[in-house]
Every structure is written in C-alpha cells, then in structure tokens.
Design an enzyme around this catalytic site. Structure first.
Site, PDB file in Angstrom:
ATOM      1  NE  ARG A  37      -5.922  20.181  -8.068  1.00  0.00           N
ATOM      2  CZ  ARG A  37      -5.475  20.004  -6.830  1.00  0.00           C
ATOM      3  NH1 ARG A  37      -6.068  20.626  -5.821  1.00  0.00           N
ATOM      4  NH2 ARG A  37      -4.455  19.209  -6.591  1.00  0.00           N
ATOM      5  CG  MET A  50     -11.927   4.858  -5.821  1.00  0.00           C
ATOM      6  SD  MET A  50     -10.322   4.660  -6.626  1.00  0.00           S
ATOM      7  CE  MET A  50     -10.834   4.357  -8.307  1.00  0.00           C
ATOM      8  N   GLY A  84     -10.264  12.587 -11.239  1.00  0.00           N
ATOM      9  CA  GLY A  84      -8.886  12.438 -10.787  1.00  0.00           C
ATOM     10  C   GLY A  84      -8.060  11.731 -11.847  1.00  0.00           C
ATOM     11  CB  ALA A  85      -5.619  12.391 -13.991  1.00  0.00           C
ATOM     12  N   GLY A  86      -4.667  10.515 -10.966  1.00  0.00           N
ATOM     13  CA  GLY A  86      -3.490   9.999 -10.265  1.00  0.00           C
ATOM     14  C   GLY A  86      -3.438   8.482 -10.331  1.00  0.00           C
ATOM     15  CG  ASP A 106      -5.775  -1.030  -5.845  1.00  0.00           C
ATOM     16  OD1 ASP A 106      -6.103  -1.735  -4.884  1.00  0.00           O
ATOM     17  OD2 ASP A 106      -4.745  -0.319  -5.859  1.00  0.00           O
ATOM     18  CE  LYS A 110      -1.856   0.773  -3.416  1.00  0.00           C
ATOM     19  NZ  LYS A 110      -3.255   0.928  -3.798  1.00  0.00           N
ATOM     20  CB  THR A 149      -1.022  -0.077   1.168  1.00  0.00           C
ATOM     21  OG1 THR A 149      -1.919   1.014   1.060  1.00  0.00           O
ATOM     22  CG2 THR A 149      -0.349  -0.058   2.528  1.00  0.00           C
TER      23      THR A 149
HETATM   24  P1  ATR Z   1      -3.547   8.614  -5.892  1.00  0.00           P
HETATM   25  O1  ATR Z   1      -2.433   7.666  -6.081  1.00  0.00           O
HETATM   26  O2  ATR Z   1      -4.354   8.425  -4.641  1.00  0.00           O
HETATM   27  O3  ATR Z   1      -4.418   8.727  -7.095  1.00  0.00           O
HETATM   28  P2  ATR Z   1      -2.148  11.004  -6.621  1.00  0.00           P
HETATM   29  O4  ATR Z   1      -1.468  10.260  -7.700  1.00  0.00           O
HETATM   30  O5  ATR Z   1      -1.354  11.936  -5.777  1.00  0.00           O
HETATM   31  O6  ATR Z   1      -2.861  10.030  -5.612  1.00  0.00           O
HETATM   32  O7  ATR Z   1      -3.383  11.803  -7.275  1.00  0.00           O
HETATM   33  C1  ATR Z   1      -4.230  12.581  -6.517  1.00  0.00           C
HETATM   34  C2  ATR Z   1      -5.409  13.013  -7.406  1.00  0.00           C
HETATM   35  O8  ATR Z   1      -6.323  13.782  -6.591  1.00  0.00           O
HETATM   36  C3  ATR Z   1      -5.016  13.918  -8.552  1.00  0.00           C
HETATM   37  O9  ATR Z   1      -5.914  13.704  -9.622  1.00  0.00           O
HETATM   38  C4  ATR Z   1      -5.220  15.322  -7.956  1.00  0.00           C
HETATM   39  O10 ATR Z   1      -5.465  16.332  -8.902  1.00  0.00           O
HETATM   40  P3  ATR Z   1      -4.212  17.110  -9.589  1.00  0.00           P
HETATM   41  O11 ATR Z   1      -3.630  16.142 -10.578  1.00  0.00           O
HETATM   42  O12 ATR Z   1      -4.816  18.293 -10.227  1.00  0.00           O
HETATM   43  O13 ATR Z   1      -3.273  17.440  -8.463  1.00  0.00           O
HETATM   44  C5  ATR Z   1      -6.476  15.075  -7.166  1.00  0.00           C
HETATM   45  N1  ATR Z   1      -6.684  16.043  -6.091  1.00  0.00           N
HETATM   46  C6  ATR Z   1      -6.042  16.089  -4.899  1.00  0.00           C
HETATM   47  N2  ATR Z   1      -6.528  17.097  -4.134  1.00  0.00           N
HETATM   48  C7  ATR Z   1      -7.502  17.703  -4.867  1.00  0.00           C
HETATM   49  C8  ATR Z   1      -8.382  18.791  -4.633  1.00  0.00           C
HETATM   50  N3  ATR Z   1      -8.377  19.459  -3.480  1.00  0.00           N
HETATM   51  N4  ATR Z   1      -9.252  19.123  -5.607  1.00  0.00           N
HETATM   52  C9  ATR Z   1      -9.292  18.440  -6.777  1.00  0.00           C
HETATM   53  N5  ATR Z   1      -8.477  17.386  -7.051  1.00  0.00           N
HETATM   54  C10 ATR Z   1      -7.594  17.024  -6.117  1.00  0.00           C
END
Ligand code: ATR
Length: 287
Positions: free
Chosen positions: A166, A229, A141-143, A116, A80, A76
C-alpha cells in the site's frame, strides 16, 4: 578387604529440558501444542510452556527463564525485533529480517534464528507442491512478515520476486535493503496492472481487519497458488478474492506455522519431526 559397595552410585534422573514461547498476548499461541506433539513423536524429553512477558519486559523475562534452566525460546509478536537485538549470535536470516523467532542458549551465548521464511518455503514447496524455482512470485505487504520471507524465497531461484505494498516507498526500501542478496521488483498495487504471478503470498495484516486488497484483474496466472500467512480464520478476504478470480490452490499459514516450529525443534534437539499430522490437526476448512 573392604566390603563391596552395597548400593550402586546414585545417578540423577535425566533433566527435562525447558523451552517456551514468549509473546504478548500469548494465550492464543499454538506453539506449546505443536512442540509437545513433536516431542512425543520423536521421544524427546522436553517441557514447553507459554510465557506472557510484560510489554516493557522482554529481556528480563528471557533472562529469568534462562536462569531457571531454559534451553531456548520461540518469540512472537511484539518481541521479534527485540529478540534479534538480544542475541549475541544472530544468523544471517535473522539479521536481514531484523527479527528473530527462535533463540538458543549456549553458555553465555544466545543464538538467534528466523525460521518464518524457511517455514513458508517448506510449506509451499513440500506440502503444497508449488516449486518456486523459475516461477513468478509476488509478496503483498512490506512489513516484518515480508522481510522474514524474502531471503529464503530468493534462495529458491524464482524467475521474478516482486513486493507490492500500500505504501510503495516501504516496498522500495526493502528492495534496497536486500539488494546484495536478491533482485526484487517493488511498487504499489496499481503498478501490478498487466502482470501475473504463479505464487502470490499475502503478508499484510489487512485481512485481520477484514479488508481486501486492491489487486488488479489477471494477477493470478493459470494454476497459481494463493497463500495467506494468517491461519485459523477460514477464507480470508485475500483468499476469497483469489477464489473469485478462479484460483483453486488456496492455503492459509497453518503449514508455515508448523514448519517454522519444526525448524526450531530440529535446531534445538537435532531431530526433525514429521509435520503432516500436526498440520492436519490444526487446519481449519477454508470456507
Ligand atoms: P508484520 O510484522 O505482520 O508484517 P507490519 O510490519 O506492521 O506487520 O506490516 C503490516 C503490513 O500490512 C504492511 O505492509 C501494511 O501496509 P503499509 O506499509 O502500507 O502500512 C500492510 N497493511 C496493513 N493493513 C492494511 C490494509 N488495510 N490494506 C493494505 N495493507 C495493509
């Protein structure tokens, strides 16, 4: 004539197979509880513990666990990505996600999987009863969380699969990375105006800081599912937004958590545990 042996040859008792979840921090992890319940229900002789690896010591921690007879691990945050790199044999899902959440040790080889996404798909379709085929599906989201979910969702054949973020460029980059596997729409939140979706999944970490997303009115189609999620936090800002928009099908990620664990358990042990009871036990009301 030699005397007949007086005792039967000694047989060693069966060894308990060891598994663990590795993360940092790890004390919050529900994985030991989930896998122990699965083992009891399926009669599998395993021991499953939680290990906190130092932030700069993931590989060393995995090696040490393996040398002590470990058969596999769940991985985790924040390891990862490193788990995928550590593997000799990452699956296609893990390679595309660039991340793994389960490793299996087999001699010198280390197999890696990312369950996942399949856990999410199983929860949405089997447990919550929202088929994805032919539906309009939106990931927010795109993370890493979105990256892990895209391929398993695309494999269900949705009519539309969209990613909004965002930072729109990160959504566009995901579309490019997955171009050979899935047709994805990408953009920022403002570009969602005028569109509606049947299944909307929040894969951002925005709710963890108590923030809601700038979602346009009309985004949720009639009968839509709103899925966050994150788990164990009750009504998150995203789920509250959905409820205020009239959505009645609301879910957090507890089912995804348990379903990905069931996939890993089946991969390691060859037995698929039932998930309903464990999901019910770990669920908190969405209020
Ligand atoms: P994870 O592995 O959990 O997906 P990550 O790779 O850090 O974590 O991605 C976090 C995601 O949450 C991203 O899509 C981020 O948007 P940005 O790419 O614009 O940073 C989004 N995110 C985090 N905080 C946010 C907020 N307050 N409002 C909108 N999107 C947010």
């Amino acid at each position: 004539m030699p005397d007949a042996p007086k005792t039967l040859p000694a047989t060693s008792p069966p060894m308990t197979d060891r598994y663990a979840v590795i993360g940092h921090p790890i004390s919050h992890s529900k994985s030991p509880q989930i896998h122990t319940a699965f083992a009891q229900a399926t009669g599998q002789d395993i021991a499953y513990t939680a290990i906190e690896a130092p932030l700069d010591g993931f590989a060393a921690t995995v090696r040490a666990f393996r040398e002590q007879g470990g058969r596999g691990v769940n991985v985790t945050l924040p390891f990862k990505l490193q788990a995928c790199e550590f593997a000799t044999d990452p699956s296609e899902a893990a390679r595309l996600a660039g991340a793994a959440n389960a490793l299996r040790f087999d001699g010198e080889r280390v197999f890696a999987e990312n369950f996942d996404g399949v856990g999410l798909v199983n929860d949405v379709q089997r447990n919550l009863g929202h088929a994805l085929k032919g539906r309009r599906v939106l990931l927010l989201g795109a993370g890493g969380a979105t990256r892990g979910a895209l391929l398993p969702i695309a494999q269900q054949g949705p009519a539309v699969l969209a990613v909004a973020n965002r930072t729109a460029d990160k959504a566009h980059a995901l579309r490019g990375d997955f171009a050979a596997h899935a047709s994805i729409q990408s953009g920022g939140y403002a570009e969602l105006a005028g569109e509606s979706f049947d299944v909307i999944i929040n894969a951002t970490s925005s709710g963890l800081v108590g923030e809601s997303l700038p979602l346009p009115a009309g985004l949720f189609a009639p009968g839509a599912l709103a899925y966050d999620m994150v788990y164990g936090r009750g009504l998150t800002p995203f789920l509250r937004q959905a409820r205020e928009a009239g959505v009645t099908a609301l879910a957090d990620g507890v089912g995804m958590l348990v379903e990905q664990a069931a996939e890993a358990f089946a991969w390691w042990r060859g037995v698929r545990p039932d998930t309903r009871e464990v999901i019910a036990r770990l669920s908190v009301p969405l209020v």
